[in-house]
Design a protein around this motif. Structure first.
Motif, PDB file in Angstrom:
ATOM      1  N   GLN A  71       0.817  -7.661  10.861  1.00 10.63           N
ATOM      2  CA  GLN A  71      -0.511  -7.906  10.289  1.00 10.63           C
ATOM      3  C   GLN A  71      -0.429  -9.127   9.384  1.00 10.63           C
ATOM      4  O   GLN A  71       0.520  -9.302   8.627  1.00 10.63           O
ATOM      5  CB  GLN A  71      -0.966  -6.691   9.482  1.00 10.63           C
ATOM      6  CG  GLN A  71      -2.269  -6.867   8.734  1.00 10.63           C
ATOM      7  CD  GLN A  71      -3.479  -6.894   9.639  1.00 10.63           C
ATOM      8  OE1 GLN A  71      -3.496  -6.218  10.654  1.00 10.63           O
ATOM      9  NE2 GLN A  71      -4.470  -7.666   9.273  1.00 10.63           N
TER      10      GLN A  71
ATOM     11  N   THR B  15       2.976  -9.125   7.343  1.00  2.89           N
ATOM     12  CA  THR B  15       3.693  -7.877   7.099  1.00  2.89           C
ATOM     13  C   THR B  15       4.775  -7.657   8.155  1.00  2.89           C
ATOM     14  O   THR B  15       4.821  -8.353   9.172  1.00  2.89           O
ATOM     15  CB  THR B  15       2.738  -6.673   7.127  1.00  2.89           C
ATOM     16  OG1 THR B  15       2.278  -6.462   8.467  1.00  2.89           O
ATOM     17  CG2 THR B  15       1.554  -6.892   6.195  1.00  2.89           C
TER      18      THR B  15
ATOM     19  N   THR C 139       4.884  -5.340  10.149  1.00  4.91           N
ATOM     20  CA  THR C 139       4.264  -4.840  11.372  1.00  4.91           C
ATOM     21  C   THR C 139       3.500  -5.937  12.115  1.00  4.91           C
ATOM     22  O   THR C 139       2.937  -5.680  13.167  1.00  4.91           O
ATOM     23  CB  THR C 139       3.312  -3.666  11.064  1.00  4.91           C
ATOM     24  OG1 THR C 139       2.252  -4.148  10.242  1.00  4.91           O
ATOM     25  CG2 THR C 139       4.025  -2.517  10.392  1.00  4.91           C
TER      26      THR C 139
ATOM     27  N   GLN D 281       1.469  -0.540   6.623  1.00  2.00           N
ATOM     28  CA  GLN D 281       1.974  -1.882   6.910  1.00  2.00           C
ATOM     29  C   GLN D 281       3.391  -2.093   6.360  1.00  2.00           C
ATOM     30  O   GLN D 281       3.896  -3.215   6.369  1.00  2.00           O
ATOM     31  CB  GLN D 281       1.026  -2.949   6.330  1.00  2.00           C
ATOM     32  CG  GLN D 281      -0.333  -2.974   6.962  1.00  2.00           C
ATOM     33  CD  GLN D 281      -0.287  -3.356   8.426  1.00  2.00           C
ATOM     34  OE1 GLN D 281       0.594  -4.072   8.881  1.00  2.00           O
ATOM     35  NE2 GLN D 281      -1.236  -2.852   9.183  1.00  2.00           N
TER      36      GLN D 281
END
Length: 122
Positions: free
Chosen positions: A22, A18, A20, A87
């Motif tokens: 993740q 993602t 972010t 996310q």
């Protein structure tokens, strides 16, 4: 003795990272149930887009993307719509990319698949 080596059908796992950071790791070989669910969802999304109902298509994509991400066996908590938002995966283009990429993975023939060079695979 003839051996049928089913390990040749194993597809590579794939990862969805993602914005972010993740990361979700998905087994490259889906269950038949998920495979059929993915195809049904893809068809519904395409049909809904053709009807110019982007809002409904986005909701359908959110649902299937949640199913895709929940295939990661290392998750501590299930992915939800709130997870998608947190996310930064709840935009139309991101959802579409995840769905399209997963469809490509589903249709990919494994690297060692003996059927990859079979006349019936075309």
């Amino acid at each position: 003795m003839k051996i049928i080596d089913l390990s040749l059908l194993k597809k590579d796992d794939f990862s969805i990272k993602t914005m972010t950071g993740q990361e979700y790791v998905i087994d490259g070989n889906f269950t038949t149930e998920f495979f059929l669910s993915l195809y049904d969802a893809y068809e519904k999304v395409q049909s809904t887009i053709k009807k110019n109902n982007v809002r409904a298509a986005t909701e359908l994509m959110k649902n299937i993307v949640i199913e895709i991400l929940n295939l990661d066996p290392s998750l501590n908590e299930p992915v939800t719509k709130e997870t998608l938002k947190a996310q930064k995966m709840d935009s139309f283009e991101v959802l579409q990319l995840i769905l399209t990429s997963t469809m490509q993975q589903a249709n990919e023939i494994g690297p060692n698949n003996p059927l990859s060079e079979s006349p019936t695979s075309n």
